[in-house]
Design a protein around this motif. Structure first.
Motif, PDB file in Angstrom:
ATOM      1  N   VAL A  53       0.937  -1.024   0.045  1.00 58.51           N
ATOM      2  CA  VAL A  53      -0.090  -0.020   0.144  1.00 58.51           C
ATOM      3  C   VAL A  53       0.864   1.233  -0.056  1.00 58.51           C
ATOM      4  CG1 VAL A  53      -1.802   1.253   1.060  1.00 58.51           C
ATOM      5  CG2 VAL A  53      -1.817  -1.195   1.343  1.00 58.51           C
ATOM      6  N   ALA A  54       1.822   1.233   0.840  1.00 56.82           N
ATOM      7  CA  ALA A  54       2.643   2.171   1.043  1.00 56.82           C
ATOM      8  C   ALA A  54       3.911   2.241   2.062  1.00 56.82           C
ATOM      9  CB  ALA A  54       2.050   3.726   1.802  1.00 56.82           C
ATOM     10  N   VAL A 110      -3.210   3.081  -5.592  1.00 54.88           N
ATOM     11  CA  VAL A 110      -3.436   4.257  -4.681  1.00 54.88           C
ATOM     12  C   VAL A 110      -3.932   5.431  -5.430  1.00 54.88           C
ATOM     13  CG1 VAL A 110      -2.462   5.733  -2.948  1.00 54.88           C
ATOM     14  CG2 VAL A 110      -1.918   3.331  -2.737  1.00 54.88           C
ATOM     15  N   PHE A 129      -4.749   7.864  -0.668  1.00 55.38           N
ATOM     16  CA  PHE A 129      -3.979   7.341   0.600  1.00 55.38           C
ATOM     17  C   PHE A 129      -2.687   8.087   0.942  1.00 55.38           C
ATOM     18  CE2 PHE A 129      -5.313   2.688  -0.069  1.00 55.38           C
ATOM     19  CZ  PHE A 129      -6.769   2.951  -0.277  1.00 55.38           C
ATOM     20  N   ASP A 135     -10.808  -2.054  -2.182  1.00 53.10           N
ATOM     21  CA  ASP A 135      -9.951  -1.559  -1.097  1.00 53.10           C
ATOM     22  C   ASP A 135     -10.070  -2.735   0.004  1.00 53.10           C
ATOM     23  OD1 ASP A 135     -10.192   1.712  -1.875  1.00 53.10           O
ATOM     24  OD2 ASP A 135      -8.425   0.259  -2.278  1.00 53.10           O
ATOM     25  N   MET A 195      -6.684   6.949   4.589  1.00 52.98           N
ATOM     26  CA  MET A 195      -7.551   6.481   3.152  1.00 52.98           C
ATOM     27  C   MET A 195      -8.739   7.281   2.856  1.00 52.98           C
ATOM     28  SD  MET A 195      -6.703   2.426   3.817  1.00 52.98           S
ATOM     29  CE  MET A 195      -8.051   2.236   4.876  1.00 52.98           C
ATOM     30  N   TYR A 240       3.961   4.632  -2.918  1.00 54.64           N
ATOM     31  CA  TYR A 240       2.756   3.892  -2.771  1.00 54.64           C
ATOM     32  C   TYR A 240       2.451   2.849  -4.064  1.00 54.64           C
ATOM     33  CZ  TYR A 240       1.751   7.813   0.226  1.00 54.64           C
ATOM     34  OH  TYR A 240       1.833   9.033   1.295  1.00 54.64           O
TER      35      TYR A 240
END
Length: 122
Positions: A48-49, A63, A67, A89, A82, A59
């Motif tokens: 995700v990050a 994304v 986010f 998601d 988010m 990211y």
């Protein structure tokens, strides 16, 4: 040793927002890389990050500006904000940390939280 505990997951409607938090204890002062990953049923774990000290956040491609990852070294926390959540998601979101590694590869991180469930549903 680093212990990670996530919180903030829940049920949200499409287009809604959630804030995930992860608190690090133990040798948290030595953490170099911090990341958020997610895994949906039947799918592989995906980035995700991630962020490290003094380095801009990175990211996952999905994304698309929705986010934001941030860290608070005074509180030993990493937060994932988010927005504009989508059905896709929905997943179990994990916080990860490592004392040396900082990058996108989940298998390089030594420390993991237990995960917090995010469900996007109407």
């Amino acid at each position: 040793q680093v212990h990670l505990v996530e919180s903030g997951g829940g049920l949200v409607q499409p287009g809604g927002s959630l804030i995930l938090s992860c608190v690090a204890t133990g040798d948290s002062a030595w953490i170099n890389g911090l990341g958020w990953y997610r895994q949906a049923p039947g799918k592989q774990r995906e980035l995700v990050a991630f962020k490290s000290k003094g380095v801009d956040a990175n990211y996952g491609p999905f994304v698309q500006g929705r986010f934001t990852i941030s860290t608070d070294n005074t509180k030993n926390t990493v937060t994932l904000r988010m927005n504009s959540l989508k059905l896709e998601d929905t997943a179990l979101y994990y916080c990860a940390a490592d004392l040396k590694y900082t990058g996108p590869d989940w298998y390089e991180y030594d420390y993991w939280g237990q995960g917090t469930q995010v469900t996007v549903s109407s």
